[in-house]
Design an enzyme around this catalytic site. Structure first.
Site, mmCIF file in Angstrom:
data_model
loop_
_atom_site.group_PDB
_atom_site.id
_atom_site.type_symbol
_atom_site.label_atom_id
_atom_site.label_comp_id
_atom_site.label_asym_id
_atom_site.label_seq_id
_atom_site.Cartn_x
_atom_site.Cartn_y
_atom_site.Cartn_z
ATOM 1 N N ARG A 235 0.848 -1.195 0.000
ATOM 2 C CA ARG A 235 0.000 0.000 0.000
ATOM 3 C C ARG A 235 0.883 1.244 0.000
ATOM 4 O O ARG A 235 1.912 1.294 0.667
ATOM 5 C CB ARG A 235 -0.892 0.026 1.240
ATOM 6 C CG ARG A 235 -2.114 -0.846 1.134
ATOM 7 C CD ARG A 235 -3.125 -0.305 0.106
ATOM 8 N NE ARG A 235 -4.306 -1.130 0.016
ATOM 9 C CZ ARG A 235 -4.479 -2.121 -0.881
ATOM 10 N NH1 ARG A 235 -3.547 -2.407 -1.755
ATOM 11 N NH2 ARG A 235 -5.606 -2.814 -0.895
ATOM 12 N N HIS A 283 -1.326 0.885 -9.728
ATOM 13 C CA HIS A 283 -2.034 -0.025 -8.807
ATOM 14 C C HIS A 283 -2.687 -1.156 -9.614
ATOM 15 O O HIS A 283 -3.897 -1.383 -9.545
ATOM 16 C CB HIS A 283 -3.093 0.705 -7.974
ATOM 17 C CG HIS A 283 -3.488 -0.064 -6.736
ATOM 18 N ND1 HIS A 283 -3.736 0.522 -5.524
ATOM 19 C CD2 HIS A 283 -3.676 -1.403 -6.538
ATOM 20 C CE1 HIS A 283 -4.061 -0.406 -4.625
ATOM 21 N NE2 HIS A 283 -4.041 -1.598 -5.233
HETATM 22 P P1 NDP Z 1 -1.893 -11.281 4.460
HETATM 23 O O1 NDP Z 1 -2.822 -10.773 5.495
HETATM 24 O O2 NDP Z 1 -2.024 -12.707 4.028
HETATM 25 O O3 NDP Z 1 -0.376 -11.084 4.928
HETATM 26 C C1 NDP Z 1 0.069 -9.909 5.537
HETATM 27 C C2 NDP Z 1 1.528 -10.121 5.965
HETATM 28 O O4 NDP Z 1 2.020 -8.885 6.475
HETATM 29 C C3 NDP Z 1 1.676 -11.161 7.084
HETATM 30 O O5 NDP Z 1 2.855 -11.904 6.917
HETATM 31 C C4 NDP Z 1 1.792 -10.279 8.332
HETATM 32 O O6 NDP Z 1 2.519 -10.836 9.394
HETATM 33 C C5 NDP Z 1 2.565 -9.107 7.773
HETATM 34 N N1 NDP Z 1 2.375 -7.931 8.621
HETATM 35 C C6 NDP Z 1 1.247 -7.238 8.884
HETATM 36 N N2 NDP Z 1 1.494 -6.234 9.730
HETATM 37 C C7 NDP Z 1 2.811 -6.298 10.017
HETATM 38 C C8 NDP Z 1 3.669 -5.540 10.849
HETATM 39 N N3 NDP Z 1 3.223 -4.511 11.563
HETATM 40 N N4 NDP Z 1 4.962 -5.890 10.908
HETATM 41 C C9 NDP Z 1 5.433 -6.961 10.210
HETATM 42 N N5 NDP Z 1 4.671 -7.736 9.402
HETATM 43 C C10 NDP Z 1 3.370 -7.395 9.319
HETATM 44 O O7 NDP Z 1 -2.029 -10.301 3.218
HETATM 45 P P2 NDP Z 1 -1.775 -10.620 1.667
HETATM 46 O O8 NDP Z 1 -0.452 -11.255 1.528
HETATM 47 O O9 NDP Z 1 -2.938 -11.315 1.084
HETATM 48 O O10 NDP Z 1 -1.776 -9.131 1.056
HETATM 49 C C11 NDP Z 1 -0.848 -8.175 1.491
HETATM 50 C C12 NDP Z 1 -1.245 -6.794 0.990
HETATM 51 O O11 NDP Z 1 -0.993 -6.680 -0.413
HETATM 52 C C13 NDP Z 1 -2.723 -6.438 1.095
HETATM 53 O O12 NDP Z 1 -3.068 -6.076 2.405
HETATM 54 C C14 NDP Z 1 -2.847 -5.290 0.130
HETATM 55 O O13 NDP Z 1 -2.573 -4.083 0.787
HETATM 56 C C15 NDP Z 1 -1.755 -5.567 -0.892
HETATM 57 N N6 NDP Z 1 -2.280 -5.883 -2.214
HETATM 58 C C16 NDP Z 1 -1.940 -5.088 -3.276
HETATM 59 C C17 NDP Z 1 -2.393 -5.377 -4.532
HETATM 60 C C18 NDP Z 1 -1.965 -4.573 -5.699
HETATM 61 O O14 NDP Z 1 -2.484 -4.779 -6.804
HETATM 62 N N7 NDP Z 1 -1.012 -3.677 -5.552
HETATM 63 C C19 NDP Z 1 -3.262 -6.526 -4.787
HETATM 64 C C20 NDP Z 1 -3.564 -7.294 -3.617
HETATM 65 C C21 NDP Z 1 -3.086 -6.969 -2.373
HETATM 66 P P3 NDP Z 1 2.031 -12.179 10.137
HETATM 67 O O15 NDP Z 1 2.392 -13.294 9.179
HETATM 68 O O16 NDP Z 1 2.838 -12.208 11.370
HETATM 69 O O17 NDP Z 1 0.560 -12.038 10.359
HETATM 70 C C1 OXD Z 2 -6.155 -5.511 -3.278
HETATM 71 C C2 OXD Z 2 -5.708 -4.538 -4.271
HETATM 72 O O1 OXD Z 2 -6.087 -5.225 -2.079
HETATM 73 O O2 OXD Z 2 -5.978 -4.741 -5.479
HETATM 74 O O3 OXD Z 2 -6.596 -6.611 -3.675
HETATM 75 O O4 OXD Z 2 -5.053 -3.558 -3.924
#
Ligand code: NDP
Ligand code: OXD
Length: 320
Positions: A235, A283
């Site tokens: 993000r 994005h």
């Molecule tokens: P998940 O919820 O599966 O994974 C999130 C990961 O981030 C976990 O490993 C979590 O740790 C870690 N995390 C969260 N907060 C912290 C923190 N404060 N410090 C360290 N690690 C942290 O999410 P996804 O993998 O499915 O997606 C990740 C992000 O990708 C989405 O939230 C979205 O913002 C973004 N995204 C962007 C897209 C785009 O087109 N650009 C498309 C889809 C998603 P833990 O394992 O310990 O819980």
């Molecule tokens: C998502 C994105 O969160 O597209 O899936 O950003």
């Protein structure tokens, strides 16, 4: 009054894709598509399910009887940070096509910087024939992935297939075969090992602004690529763009690939557009397949109505 098993859809996605995917979706249920002007001002009382991406701010007041909110994407910051939400389950979109797309984008960006795709594109425009050397191999480069969730873990595995050395960081320690992982307390060690930093974190109060000057200054200097590279598809709220620009100009960073921005769309006046060592995508790293999104919501509604637990429910306390 709507049917008591209706689904309201408020997806700020390309309209044609939503219309096409709605054809035949949610069989046996009334579907109220807020993108259709015929539904403006429609009574939403009694509607139990909503599938949303950046919904109208009034939606959650108007649909006061919701039982489940489905996010149209993997991220939920567009819902959690923007509205006073009732205490009901928020379900993330987890889907093979979205995961594959994200890993494609991440691998593409890592290879772009490994193989000098930006300088070669410049040379081509200028009709210059000049081999850039030395040519590091993937195995000489350590990619550090921040966020080892659904997307981060898949990206890690595919980067390994390409031969990169990969390390990972997440809030809690994760086990991934063949990958050294760090928990929140190991951030500085993780960064000091990293040549290409890949951001796949959700936006929460803890991750806002995390990609800043101090973090860039901790990345490894003098690795196989010379200077570290920053790649972010998590993000934009997690990055400080003025710090990215300053780090690129000072040579603290050698290059960047950015799919997400503090404010989207990125302003035409942003200096990022004109930096020749930056890749910008709008994005678009991993767009949601709307048909797959509706099938995922149908499956979860069926589970809910059968009394089974929902999958991929957001932990409202941690914000993802
Ligand atoms: P998940 O919820 O599966 O994974 C999130 C990961 O981030 C976990 O490993 C979590 O740790 C870690 N995390 C969260 N907060 C912290 C923190 N404060 N410090 C360290 N690690 C942290 O999410 P996804 O993998 O499915 O997606 C990740 C992000 O990708 C989405 O939230 C979205 O913002 C973004 N995204 C962007 C897209 C785009 O087109 N650009 C498309 C889809 C998603 P833990 O394992 O310990 O819980
Ligand atoms: C998502 C994105 O969160 O597209 O899936 O950003």
């Amino acid at each position: 009054m709507p049917d008591q098993n209706a689904v309201v859809i408020d997806l700020k996605f390309a309209r044609s894709g939503v219309i096409e995917a709605l054809n035949g979706a949610f069989p046996g249920r009334e579907v109220i598509d807020m993108g259709d002007s015929a539904n403006t001002g429609r009574d939403l009382s009694g509607v139990p399910y909503a599938v949303v991406w950046k919904p109208d701010p009034s939606l959650f007041q108007r649909a006061g009887d919701l039982k489940i909110i489905f996010s149209g994407g993997a991220g939920v910051d567009h819902i959690l940070s923007a509205y006073e939400l009732p205490d009901l389950p928020v379900v993330r979109f987890v889907d093979r096509s979205l995961t594959d797309r994200m890993s494609e984008w991440v691998v593409l960006q890592c290879l772009t910087h490994l193989r000098g795709a930006l300088p070669y594109a410049r040379q081509q425009r200028e009709h210059v024939w000049d081999e850039i050397s030395p040519q590091p191999e993937a195995r000489d480069v350590t990619v550090g992935v921040m966020g080892l969730g659904v997307l981060g873990e898949d990206a890690v595995r595919k980067l390994k297939v390409m031969g990169f050395d990969v390390v990972g960081w997440s809030r809690r320690k994760r086990q991934i075969d063949g990958v050294e992982t760090f928990d929140a307390t190991g951030l500085d060690v993780f960064l000091s090992r990293t040549d290409i930093l890949v951001g796949l974190l959700p936006l929460t109060p803890d991750t806002r602004g995390i990609y800043n000057a101090s973090l860039f200054g901790t990345l490894r200097q003098g690795g196989a690529l010379g200077k570290p590279v920053f790649i972010n598809a998590g993000r934009g709220g997690s990055q400080v763009e003025t710090d990215i620009i300053a780090a690129l100009k000072k040579g603290v960073l050698g290059a960047a690939s950015l799919d997400v921005f503090e404010k989207e769309p990125l302003s035409p006046a942003s200096p990022l557009w004109d930096l020749n060592n930056v890749v910008i995508t709008p994005h678009a790293a991993a767009a949601s397949d709307v048909g797959a999104l509706f099938r995922h919501a149908e499956r979860q509604i069926a589970r809910f109505e059968a009394g089974d637990p929902l999958d991929h429910v957001v932990d409202r306390a941690s914000g993802y």
